[in-house]
Design a protein around this motif. Structure first.
Motif, PDB file in Angstrom:
ATOM      1  N   VAL A 342       0.836  -1.205   0.000  1.00  0.00           N
ATOM      2  CA  VAL A 342       0.000   0.000   0.000  1.00  0.00           C
ATOM      3  C   VAL A 342       0.869   1.253   0.000  1.00  0.00           C
ATOM      4  O   VAL A 342       0.629   2.204  -0.762  1.00  0.00           O
ATOM      5  N   ILE A 409      -8.199   2.446   0.701  1.00  0.00           N
ATOM      6  CA  ILE A 409      -7.665   1.211   1.286  1.00  0.00           C
ATOM      7  C   ILE A 409      -8.636   0.684   2.342  1.00  0.00           C
ATOM      8  O   ILE A 409      -9.601   1.361   2.720  1.00  0.00           O
ATOM      9  N   ILE A 429      -8.515  -1.056  -2.510  1.00  0.00           N
ATOM     10  CA  ILE A 429      -7.570  -2.070  -2.042  1.00  0.00           C
ATOM     11  C   ILE A 429      -8.134  -2.749  -0.802  1.00  0.00           C
ATOM     12  O   ILE A 429      -8.637  -2.086   0.109  1.00  0.00           O
TER      13      ILE A 429
END
Length: 521
Positions: A342, A409, A429
């Motif tokens: 990430v 995320i 994500i």
């Protein structure tokens, strides 16, 4: 102009190296040339006749809304019927033209496009908002399609051998279908438009081409190119217009033999449903060739090269502003490497340059229009309730339709961001517990177009080959960038009919097989 069929194997059209100053200067000159040609009016082309209508489609530059690329005459039902009749008439002679002659027209068109490559790419920059590299790849792919399909037709021209017995001789050959409707998208306005069109033409069919209303000028220029290459009148008819009026009319038409469509799931399903209904006077079941989009995933296991993972995710997610059916709009990362990947993805994304695609330094330009801008911004707004926004999130439509590359995320695998096709620069994500979970999430959408696994684990790679359910599966690279002849392209489930454009069986979808058996007396 005459071009003989080449015996040598065709590799694929090379991309331009823009790190060389001489190539940059040539491309700048082409951009200036195209800039000087903007604002022209483009007529319909029906049976070779140029027809100008009062009602127009206005094509604008998505990076600069005040700039008009061109105005294009708009087809109505009456003109659509005129085009159908022209195509039906032309089919009676075109179907009898030898495959060699049809293939040679594709070779000539490819040669002419290669000569004018930067000019056409410059139209893609101006009309579709494609940065230089994306535009160059689009034009190269169009050339590849023509070269590849011409050669494929030469392989299929005599049919496929079948068994014969002592008392008989048998032959299995392919013949054309008839009139096809080509409905092409804005995101590859040259490559997909040209590829779907010439596949139908080289197999002996005639075509009614309805390009995207966002990019009709590129299509008009291509029609001119094919005419210059010697394509007879009526084989390719250029009829931009309303999908709900002209599109529905032609999909329903009893003389339409097949529809080749690239676009959204919603419209693809609508076309499939309408085409399935047999109309009065219709003698066949219409064939539908459809590529309808995707929700594509890159999965990263604990043994991946994390730099390759980050680069693959970022460039697959944000190339051409995420406006690819193959775009990586979701990444699923093993929990052991999640934080590190990430961080790398965010860092790399922040280096991307956003702006006018006519600038050679621009990586990401605008989305295509106001409707797309508003749709993507709404997803970003909703996404703030589904995940953590870590970069991007802002849009500016004051001059063009610009949206920052945006990453969320810690998104739940069933969230809308993870399930619905956004078609913009938005990446979701999520985290996975183990490899079983990675595959489970990869397969949990309605789509099945492209996907990629980043891994150095042989067992994981072998499992993914069998269990990752997509039409185009890649390893240790991004999930975009299929090359004609190398990566036949098309997907499963709601991604369409898995028609595999640029593959060895694509042309067969545009033909029907005829068995001929002669008994010896």
């Amino acid at each position: 102009m005459s071009t003989k069929i080449k015996e040598s194997d065709y590799i694929h059209e090379p991309l331009t190296d823009f790190s060389l100053e001489k190539n940059r200067q040539v491309f700048k000159d082409s951009l200036n040339l195209v800039e000087s040609q903007l604002g022209k009016d483009y007529p319909l082309v029906i049976g070779g006749e140029r027809i100008t209508t009062n009602e127009k489609i206005v094509s604008i530059n998505p990076a600069n809304k005040d700039k008009i690329i061109g105005t294009v005459s708009k087809t109505n039902k009456e003109l659509a019927e005129k085009a159908m009749q022209a195509a039906l008439t032309a089919f009676e002679t075109w179907k009898k033209v030898t495959p060699e002659s049809r293939a040679n027209i594709l070779f000539r068109t490819a040669s002419m496009l290669r000569h004018r490559k930067h000019e056409f790419s410059s139209y893609l920059v101006k009309e579709a908002g494609k940065p230089w590299i994306e535009a160059d790849a689009d034009t190269a792919e169009a050339i590849d399609f023509m070269e590849y399909y011409a050669r494929q037709m030469m392989q299929l021209k005599d049919g496929i051998p079948v068994q014969s017995r002592e008392e008989e001789s048998n032959k299995f050959k392919y013949i054309p279908l008839g009139v096809g409707i080509i409905i092409s998208p804005f995101n590859f306005p040259l490559a997909i438009m040209a590829g779907t069109t010439v596949a139908a033409i080289v197999t002996g069919n005639t075509v009614l081409l309805k390009p995207s209303n966002n990019t009709p000028v590129v299509a008009a220029k291509f029609v001119e190119l094919m005419e210059d290459a010697g394509l007879p009148s009526g084989v390719l008819n250029y009829i931009p217009g309303s999908g709900s009026e002209v599109g529905d009319y032609l999909v329903n038409h009893p003389k339409t033999r097949f529809i080749s469509f690239t676009g959204s799931r919603e419209i693809g399903c609508r076309i499939n449903e309408r085409a399935a209904k047999v109309q009065p006077g219709q003698l066949w079941l219409k064939r539908v060739i459809a590529e309808m989009g995707g929700k594509d995933t890159i999965i990263v296991d604990a043994e991946a090269d994390l730099d390759i993972a980050a680069s693959s995710i970022v460039h697959s997610a944000f190339g051409f502003s995420g406006q690819k059916c193959s775009a990586c709009s979701r990444a699923v990362i093993h929990e052991d490497v999640y934080d590190e990947v990430v961080e790398k993805v965010i860092t790399l994304t922040k280096t991307l340059s956003i702006g006018n695609p006519a600038d050679s330094n621009t990586y990401m330009g605008p989305v295509i229009d106001q409707k797309s801008f508003e749709k993507v911004m709404q997803y970003i707004k909703n996404g703030k309730e589904e995940g953590k926004l870590v970069t991007g999130g802002l849009g500016d439509d004051s001059k063009g339709y610009f949206i920052q590359p945006t990453i969320f995320i810690d998104v739940n695998e069933r969230a809308r961001l993870m399930q619905e096709e956004i078609f913009g620069p938005v990446l979701a994500i999520c985290k996975a517990r183990d490899f079983d979970h990675l595959l489970e999430v990869a397969n949990n959408t309605d789509y099945g177009l492209t996907g990629a696994l980043i891994s150095n684990n042989h067992d994981h790679i072998e499992r993914a080959k069998e269990e990752f359910h997509v039409g185009n599966l890649y390893f240790n690279r991004g999930c975009t960038g299929a090359i004609v002849g190398y990566h036949p392209f098309g997907g499963f489930n709601m991604s369409g009919t898995d028609s595999k454009a640029g593959g060895p069986d694509y042309l067969i979808l545009h033909m029907q097989a005829k068995t001929i058996s002669v008994t010896h007396l």
